[in-house]
Design an enzyme around this catalytic site. Structure first.
Site, PDB file in Angstrom:
ATOM      1  N   GLY A 148      26.966  65.170 -18.856  1.00 24.01           N
ATOM      2  CA  GLY A 148      25.456  65.079 -18.486  1.00 24.01           C
ATOM      3  C   GLY A 148      24.403  65.374 -19.302  1.00 24.01           C
ATOM      4  N   GLY A 187      30.803  68.431 -20.768  1.00 28.81           N
ATOM      5  CA  GLY A 187      30.792  69.728 -21.386  1.00 28.81           C
ATOM      6  C   GLY A 187      30.161  69.424 -23.075  1.00 28.81           C
ATOM      7  N   GLU A 223      32.768  62.510 -18.138  1.00 30.79           N
ATOM      8  CA  GLU A 223      31.653  62.789 -17.360  1.00 30.79           C
ATOM      9  C   GLU A 223      30.639  63.403 -17.922  1.00 30.79           C
ATOM     10  OE1 GLU A 223      34.700  63.738 -13.513  1.00 30.79           O
ATOM     11  OE2 GLU A 223      33.833  65.529 -14.615  1.00 30.79           O
ATOM     12  N   CYS A 257       6.962  86.938  -9.870  1.00 33.30           N
ATOM     13  CA  CYS A 257       7.262  88.303  -9.729  1.00 33.30           C
ATOM     14  C   CYS A 257       8.730  88.610 -10.167  1.00 33.30           C
ATOM     15  CB  CYS A 257       7.001  88.695  -8.498  1.00 33.30           C
ATOM     16  SG  CYS A 257       5.163  88.117  -7.982  1.00 33.30           S
ATOM     17  N   GLU A 258       9.214  88.499 -11.337  1.00 29.67           N
ATOM     18  CA  GLU A 258      10.638  88.926 -11.683  1.00 29.67           C
ATOM     19  C   GLU A 258      10.492  89.249 -13.309  1.00 29.67           C
ATOM     20  OE1 GLU A 258      13.601  88.619 -10.108  1.00 29.67           O
ATOM     21  OE2 GLU A 258      12.692  87.639  -8.577  1.00 29.67           O
ATOM     22  N   ARG A 314      16.972  78.204 -17.053  1.00 28.10           N
ATOM     23  CA  ARG A 314      18.135  78.280 -18.059  1.00 28.10           C
ATOM     24  C   ARG A 314      17.691  79.845 -18.951  1.00 28.10           C
ATOM     25  NH1 ARG A 314      19.583  75.567 -21.647  1.00 28.10           N
ATOM     26  NH2 ARG A 314      21.929  75.824 -21.196  1.00 28.10           N
ATOM     27  N   TYR A 326      19.452  69.929 -16.578  1.00 25.58           N
ATOM     28  CA  TYR A 326      19.381  71.374 -15.849  1.00 25.58           C
ATOM     29  C   TYR A 326      17.999  72.048 -15.845  1.00 25.58           C
ATOM     30  CZ  TYR A 326      24.403  70.325 -16.378  1.00 25.58           C
ATOM     31  OH  TYR A 326      25.736  69.567 -16.398  1.00 25.58           O
TER      32      TYR A 326
HETATM   33  N1  LLP Z   1      31.955  67.363 -14.857  1.00 25.97           N
HETATM   34  C1  LLP Z   1      32.251  68.540 -14.209  1.00 25.97           C
HETATM   35  C2  LLP Z   1      33.268  68.674 -13.251  1.00 25.97           C
HETATM   36  C3  LLP Z   1      31.128  69.407 -14.205  1.00 25.97           C
HETATM   37  O1  LLP Z   1      31.060  70.811 -13.582  1.00 25.97           O
HETATM   38  C4  LLP Z   1      30.022  69.486 -15.214  1.00 25.97           C
HETATM   39  C5  LLP Z   1      29.059  70.443 -15.422  1.00 25.97           C
HETATM   40  C6  LLP Z   1      30.105  68.203 -15.796  1.00 25.97           C
HETATM   41  C7  LLP Z   1      30.935  67.229 -15.615  1.00 25.97           C
HETATM   42  C8  LLP Z   1      28.819  68.021 -16.712  1.00 25.97           C
HETATM   43  O2  LLP Z   1      28.790  68.878 -17.701  1.00 25.97           O
HETATM   44  P1  LLP Z   1      27.857  68.759 -19.089  1.00 25.97           P
HETATM   45  O3  LLP Z   1      28.164  67.197 -19.789  1.00 25.97           O
HETATM   46  O4  LLP Z   1      26.618  68.495 -18.739  1.00 25.97           O
HETATM   47  O5  LLP Z   1      28.135  69.756 -19.992  1.00 25.97           O
HETATM   48  N2  LLP Z   1      23.260  74.532 -15.334  1.00 25.97           N
HETATM   49  C9  LLP Z   1      24.010  75.069 -16.382  1.00 25.97           C
HETATM   50  C10 LLP Z   1      25.126  73.851 -16.859  1.00 25.97           C
HETATM   51  C11 LLP Z   1      26.156  73.938 -15.693  1.00 25.97           C
HETATM   52  C12 LLP Z   1      27.270  72.813 -15.836  1.00 25.97           C
HETATM   53  C13 LLP Z   1      27.908  72.623 -14.314  1.00 25.97           C
HETATM   54  N3  LLP Z   1      29.123  71.606 -14.390  1.00 25.97           N
HETATM   55  C14 LLP Z   1      23.180  75.130 -17.754  1.00 25.97           C
HETATM   56  O6  LLP Z   1      21.886  74.716 -17.635  1.00 25.97           O
HETATM   57  O7  LLP Z   1      23.749  75.095 -18.759  1.00 25.97           O
END
Ligand code: LLP
Length: 418
Positions: free
Chosen positions: A272, A237, A270, A339-340, A309, A368
């Protein structure tokens, strides 16, 4: 946003010194370009920030599961956070040590769990009492005792876009504190599991550290009576700025706020987005420009199928020309051909006058982006290119029409692509 890896050099947008135009000339558009240097820089920054917590970092594959990128991050010392058997498989193929794989997800199937157990992954983040019982049974059958963290839904609204908030009462994720408390009290009823941790992930692109601290405190309170439950998985997050106006707490602030709380705890995280977002750009070409309804529409060959996004979350990614231009900037709606009406890459990008063939870069697109790309309108997904060691190479080729038909059982011959 531009950064040390993606910036202008003598008027040309470069990736670690390589003019992106050269890549476009060879590979075409749309194309994703990643910087290995920036990836390693981001991994090292996270490791530094979380060193005082001795946190074990797991790269969240869902942000970008490209094999080459996962391999680089694994070699940089990150484990893997996965949410499907497909991601388990990808992490293993990228060389991630199974002991450093954490499997989260609200609806793991028996087949997925069995596969992950066979692979001897280190951790399961369990999201329901049913899943705990199933995991215990399958672990017994497999003769392997994994570590388990119960995913707590702390009932806290994260400050972020509602689509990516996961820690409030109305969300499907995790279990409320009373359920977590009751499972902890009977944890020895699951003899084939080492139920030693609590997991919280309250959302992505978090706007403040306060809610994370609150969630961690609640997790600690629930675990307090049980001296064998001393692992906290704090999720991901950690936010990144997408535009120069964005004001998000830097990831160091999360680490600093949590450090005093978790001295006696084993900590997992975790991340991402914070690993890959600013290590990637999407390059696109202008197809046509038209003025209508008082707006300048710049229609490009990039689309919501390549980068969802903006359409899905109203997200803003800066769009800049590949060749710097000393001309007056004016707002433009940067769209794709799909087409959206929501097929928009930027609703008001400040861009110079443009015409067909001009090249643009959509910035901070590493997370993402390709991960959520689709074949809607039978569009082929873009290739992925990695800039590394002063050179570049294709790490995933552009899809062809044959690729799109491969799984159809009644396909006939035809041309493979334009
Ligand atoms: N851990 C869990 C359990 C998660 O559900 C997620 C992301 C992460 C870690 C990694 O989160 P990050 O560090 O990337 O914020 N598609 C969306 C983001 C969806 C995130 C889903 N879960 C976007 O493009 O903003």
């Amino acid at each position: 946003m531009l950064n040390d890896s993606f910036r202008y050099d003598t008027g040309n947008l470069c990736g670690d010194g390589i003019p992106l135009q050269a890549i476009v000339q060879a590979v075409g558009t749309p194309v994703y370009v990643y910087s290995a240097t920036r990836l390693r820089h981001n991994a090292a920054r996270l490791q530094r920030a979380f060193a005082p917590l001795k946190a074990e970092l797991h790269y969240s594959l869902k942000a970008n599961p490209n094999l080459t990128l996962v391999r680089i991050l694994s070699q940089a010392g990150l484990g893997a956070d996965v949410v499907s058997a497909g991601e388990v498989d990808r992490a293993l193929r990228a060389g991630v040590d199974p002991a450093r794989i954490v499997f989260a997800g609200v609806g793991k199937t028996p087949v997925e769990i069995a596969f992950a157990l066979q692979a001897r992954i280190g951790w399961f983040n369990v999201e329901s009492p049913d899943e705990l019982a199933l995991l215990d049974r399958l672990a017994a059958e497999e003769g392997y005792t994994p570590q388990v963290a119960l995913r707590l839904n702390p009932g806290i609204h994260a400050q972020t876009h509602p689509h990516i908030a996961t820690g409030h009462a109305g969300a499907k994720f995790g279990m409320p504190s009373d359920v977590v408390a009751s499972l902890l009290a009977v944890r020895h009823a699951y003899p084939h599991l080492r139920l030693v941790g609590i997991h919280v992930h309250i959302g992505s692109q978090l706007g403040s550290v306060t809610e994370t601290v609150e969630a961690v405190r609640l997790a600690q309170t629930l675990a307090a009576p049980y001296s064998d439950v001393r692992t906290l998985n704090i999720g991901g997050g950690f936010p990144v700025p997408y535009t120069t106006d964005d004001r998000y707490p830097p990831l160091e602030e999360f680490a600093q706020a949590l450090a005093p709380l978790v001295c006696d705890w084993r900590v997992l995280a975790e991340p991402g987005r914070a690993v890959v977002a600013d290590a990637g750009v999407l390059l696109i070409s202008v197809t046509t420009v038209k003025e209508q309804g008082g707006q300048r529409f710049v229609v490009t060959d990039g689309s919501m199928t390549d980068l969802l996004r903006p359409a899905l979350y109203g997200a803003t990614h800066q769009v800049v020309p590949l060749v710097e231009r000393d001309e007056t900037l004016a707002p433009a709606v940067v769209t794709g051909p799909v087409c959206e009406s929501t097929d928009v890459l930027h609703r008001a990008a400040l861009l110079p006058p443009l015409r067909s063939g001009d090249l643009l870069a959509v910035l901070t697109a590493g997370a993402y982006g390709m991960a959520m790309a689709s074949n809607y309108n039978l569009r082929t997904r873009p290739p992925e290119v990695l800039v590394e060691d002063g050179g570049w190479r294709v790490i995933r080729r552009r899809e062809t029409w044959d690729d799109l038909l491969r799984l159809e059982t009644e396909a006939l011959g035809g041309v493979s692509a334009l």
